[in-house]
Scaffold this motif. Structure first.
Motif, PDB file in Angstrom:
ATOM      1  N   ILE A  81       0.598  -1.293   0.296  1.00  0.00           N
ATOM      2  CA  ILE A  81       0.218  -0.266   0.170  1.00  0.00           C
ATOM      3  C   ILE A  81       1.148   0.959  -0.184  1.00  0.00           C
ATOM      4  CG2 ILE A  81      -1.694   1.548   1.523  1.00  0.00           C
ATOM      5  CD1 ILE A  81      -2.621  -1.153   2.018  1.00  0.00           C
ATOM      6  N   SER A  82       1.743   1.256   0.620  1.00  0.00           N
ATOM      7  CA  SER A  82       2.500   2.053   1.268  1.00  0.00           C
ATOM      8  C   SER A  82       3.870   2.636  -0.687  1.00  0.00           C
ATOM      9  CB  SER A  82       3.614   2.766   2.300  1.00  0.00           C
ATOM     10  OG  SER A  82       4.296   1.003   2.543  1.00  0.00           O
ATOM     11  N   GLN A  83       3.870   1.683  -0.396  1.00  0.00           N
ATOM     12  CA  GLN A  83       4.561   1.266  -2.114  1.00  0.00           C
ATOM     13  C   GLN A  83       3.477   2.460  -3.675  1.00  0.00           C
ATOM     14  OE1 GLN A  83       6.604  -2.381  -2.762  1.00  0.00           O
ATOM     15  NE2 GLN A  83       8.037  -2.003  -1.391  1.00  0.00           N
ATOM     16  N   LYS A  84       2.909   1.701  -3.713  1.00  0.00           N
ATOM     17  CA  LYS A  84       1.992   2.257  -4.579  1.00  0.00           C
ATOM     18  C   LYS A  84       1.568   3.615  -4.001  1.00  0.00           C
ATOM     19  CE  LYS A  84      -1.046  -1.888  -5.830  1.00  0.00           C
ATOM     20  NZ  LYS A  84      -2.050  -2.668  -5.589  1.00  0.00           N
ATOM     21  N   GLN A  85       1.376   3.809  -2.999  1.00  0.00           N
ATOM     22  CA  GLN A  85       1.213   5.777  -2.513  1.00  0.00           C
ATOM     23  C   GLN A  85       2.711   6.317  -3.331  1.00  0.00           C
ATOM     24  OE1 GLN A  85      -1.559   7.530  -1.892  1.00  0.00           O
ATOM     25  NE2 GLN A  85       0.110   9.257  -2.205  1.00  0.00           N
ATOM     26  N   THR A  86       4.017   5.680  -2.715  1.00  0.00           N
ATOM     27  CA  THR A  86       5.041   6.282  -3.050  1.00  0.00           C
ATOM     28  C   THR A  86       5.510   6.639  -4.490  1.00  0.00           C
ATOM     29  OG1 THR A  86       5.532   5.806  -0.489  1.00  0.00           O
ATOM     30  CG2 THR A  86       7.562   6.367  -2.783  1.00  0.00           C
ATOM     31  N   LYS A  88       2.896   6.788  -6.463  1.00  0.00           N
ATOM     32  CA  LYS A  88       1.968   8.109  -7.268  1.00  0.00           C
ATOM     33  C   LYS A  88       2.366   9.003  -7.367  1.00  0.00           C
ATOM     34  CE  LYS A  88      -2.187   5.505  -6.384  1.00  0.00           C
ATOM     35  NZ  LYS A  88      -3.796   5.051  -5.930  1.00  0.00           N
ATOM     36  N   ASP A  89       3.437   9.477  -5.919  1.00  0.00           N
ATOM     37  CA  ASP A  89       3.876  10.844  -5.563  1.00  0.00           C
ATOM     38  C   ASP A  89       5.010  10.914  -6.252  1.00  0.00           C
ATOM     39  OD1 ASP A  89       2.641  10.750  -3.494  1.00  0.00           O
ATOM     40  OD2 ASP A  89       3.398  10.109  -1.679  1.00  0.00           O
ATOM     41  N   ARG A  92       3.289  11.964  -9.668  1.00  0.00           N
ATOM     42  CA  ARG A  92       3.037  13.097  -9.441  1.00  0.00           C
ATOM     43  C   ARG A  92       3.619  14.539  -9.554  1.00  0.00           C
ATOM     44  NH1 ARG A  92       2.963  16.332  -5.003  1.00  0.00           N
ATOM     45  NH2 ARG A  92       3.362  14.447  -4.096  1.00  0.00           N
TER      46      ARG A  92
END
Length: 108
Positions: A81-86, A88-89, A92
């Motif tokens: 979950i945190s890897q996917k968010q990272t 995406k960041d 961006r």
């Protein structure tokens, strides 16, 4: 009594590529391009990225490099979950900063 043991083997070449969509085409040159560095906090990245920067600037004097400390760090073994968010960041920021290519990972 005969025992049969089954073992799985992983190839050092990695898994077969399948289902790749929207892959970017290779750049014709790095001169005049903006390159981002994304570090996975593994294997002396501080030293390696310094060397990459020096070598890229020698070969491509017009290259602009955004160092890894400007991007979120992707930790080896992080939870999905945190890897996917990272990821995406990072995407961006790369879009915002008009990054043409990213050097990602470092050993492992």
């Amino acid at each position: 009594l005969v025992m049969v043991e089954r073992m799985g083997v992983l190839s050092p070449e990695g898994l077969a590529r399948s289902g790749i969509i929207n892959a970017s085409k290779s750049l014709d040159t790095l001169n005049g391009k903006t390159i981002g560095e994304v570090y996975n906090n593994h294997f002396k990245g501080e030293q390696m990225f310094r060397a990459y920067r020096r070598l890229l600037k020698e070969r491509y004097p017009g290259v602009k490099i955004i160092p890894y400390d400007q991007f979120p760090i992707v930790y080896v073994g992080g939870d999905p979950i945190s890897q996917k968010q990272t990821a995406k960041d990072i995407a961006r920021l790369a879009k915002e900063w008009e990054v043409d290519a990213i050097i990602t990972g470092n050993g492992g």
